[in-house]
Design a protein around this motif. Structure first.
Motif, mmCIF file in Angstrom:
data_model
loop_
_atom_site.group_PDB
_atom_site.id
_atom_site.type_symbol
_atom_site.label_atom_id
_atom_site.label_comp_id
_atom_site.label_asym_id
_atom_site.label_seq_id
_atom_site.Cartn_x
_atom_site.Cartn_y
_atom_site.Cartn_z
ATOM 1 N N ILE A 206 0.866 -1.181 0.000
ATOM 2 C CA ILE A 206 0.000 0.000 0.000
ATOM 3 C C ILE A 206 0.899 1.226 0.000
ATOM 4 C CG2 ILE A 206 -1.837 1.253 1.189
ATOM 5 C CD1 ILE A 206 -2.659 -1.375 2.512
ATOM 6 N N LYS B 279 -2.674 5.540 4.945
ATOM 7 C CA LYS B 279 -2.119 4.189 4.798
ATOM 8 C C LYS B 279 -1.940 3.486 6.142
ATOM 9 C CE LYS B 279 1.696 5.527 2.880
ATOM 10 N NZ LYS B 279 1.490 6.978 3.121
ATOM 11 N N THR B 280 -1.274 4.178 7.063
ATOM 12 C CA THR B 280 -1.015 3.554 8.368
ATOM 13 C C THR B 280 -2.299 3.350 9.141
ATOM 14 O OG1 THR B 280 1.267 4.368 8.525
ATOM 15 C CG2 THR B 280 0.131 3.886 10.597
ATOM 16 N N ASP C 243 4.639 -2.008 8.608
ATOM 17 C CA ASP C 243 4.504 -0.565 8.397
ATOM 18 C C ASP C 243 5.894 0.037 8.221
ATOM 19 O OD1 ASP C 243 3.656 2.021 8.203
ATOM 20 O OD2 ASP C 243 2.800 2.151 10.209
ATOM 21 N N VAL D 184 2.770 -1.466 4.186
ATOM 22 C CA VAL D 184 2.729 -0.032 3.888
ATOM 23 C C VAL D 184 4.167 0.428 3.710
ATOM 24 C CG1 VAL D 184 2.371 2.240 4.916
ATOM 25 C CG2 VAL D 184 0.557 0.534 5.012
ATOM 26 N N MET E 211 -3.147 4.692 -2.117
ATOM 27 C CA MET E 211 -4.125 5.416 -1.305
ATOM 28 C C MET E 211 -3.894 6.913 -1.456
ATOM 29 S SD MET E 211 -5.287 4.944 2.619
ATOM 30 C CE MET E 211 -6.620 3.884 2.061
ATOM 31 N N LEU F 5 -8.805 4.270 -1.474
ATOM 32 C CA LEU F 5 -7.903 3.250 -1.991
ATOM 33 C C LEU F 5 -8.157 3.015 -3.458
ATOM 34 C CD1 LEU F 5 -5.686 1.492 -0.714
ATOM 35 C CD2 LEU F 5 -7.395 -0.311 -0.456
#
Length: 222
Positions: free
Chosen positions: A32, A40-41, A167, A199, A215, A220
């Motif tokens: 992502i 995103k996070t 992440d 991510v 995103m 999205l």
């Protein structure tokens, strides 16, 4: 493996996620990407059950992971589900500095009340698999950045989770170490069958994924 429908998230009057829907298959690696502040996070944290979605804006919102509906789980049920089914890798490894590599890896399994002896045997196997058998008794400050992140990967794997959420996992690593970590994710998927949701701002990693999602402003796009 993961089915999310109409995911919304507000922080005050700011809508961070706007009716996000996605499906991720077992064994798939999905990246992502998007600009900072795109959500995103936040999405990763909701998919990983670390945050909750807002249902008031859309009663059709749903989240299912590994055939389990997440939304209506009680806190204790959710914690147990997360511990046994999900693994997490963050940009900063978040290892506990007072514990050795082996002890850090064991912690999630100890939380699951698994046998100390069996857990330590499995943790040693994982650290050996990740090339860290000679570092099991070292504390995080005695490890390189790449070694610390591999310990974090082992910790994420100790309970044999169905899904790994990452992440910015290589955001704090040099290019060579980051590249090695990226290759490791695909090796783990191929050999152990984990699903990965990553991510990242690293275009190389994002483009390696089976599927890259973008995103923008809480929406999205494929």
């Amino acid at each position: 493996m993961i089915k999310a429908n109409n995911i919304n998230k507000f922080y005050g009057d700011l809508q961070v996620l706007k009716n996000v829907s996605l499906q991720i298959n077992k064994g798939e690696i999905v990246s992502i990407v998007g600009p900072s502040g795109a959500g995103k996070t936040t999405l990763l944290q909701i998919l990983g059950t670390l945050d909750v979605l807002d249902k008031k804006e859309n009663k059709a919102s749903s989240l299912e992971i590994n055939s389990t509906s997440i939304i209506n789980l009680k806190d204790t049920e959710l914690s147990k589900f997360r511990n046994l089914n999900l693994g997490f890798i963050f940009q900063f490894h978040q290892l506990l500095p007072e514990f050795t590599a082996l002890e850090n890896v064991c912690i999630p399994a100890f939380i699951a009340n698994k046998s100390k002896k069996e857990v330590e045997i499995e943790a040693i196997k994982l650290l050996d698999y990740l090339g860290l058998s000679h570092r099991i008794n070292h504390k995080p400050t005695e490890l390189s950045g790449g070694e610390q992140q591999r310990v974090a990967v082992a910790r994420a794997l100790i309970n044999k989770p169905a899904v790994i959420f990452a992440d910015e996992p290589s955001g704090n690593l040099d290019h060579t170490t980051a590249e090695n970590l990226h290759q490791l994710f695909f090796k783990l998927r191929d050999e152990l069958g984990q699903t990965f949701v990553i991510v990242t701002h690293n275009e190389e990693l994002a483009n390696m994924a089976d599927r890259k999602l973008v995103m923008i402003d809480g929406v999205l796009q494929s």
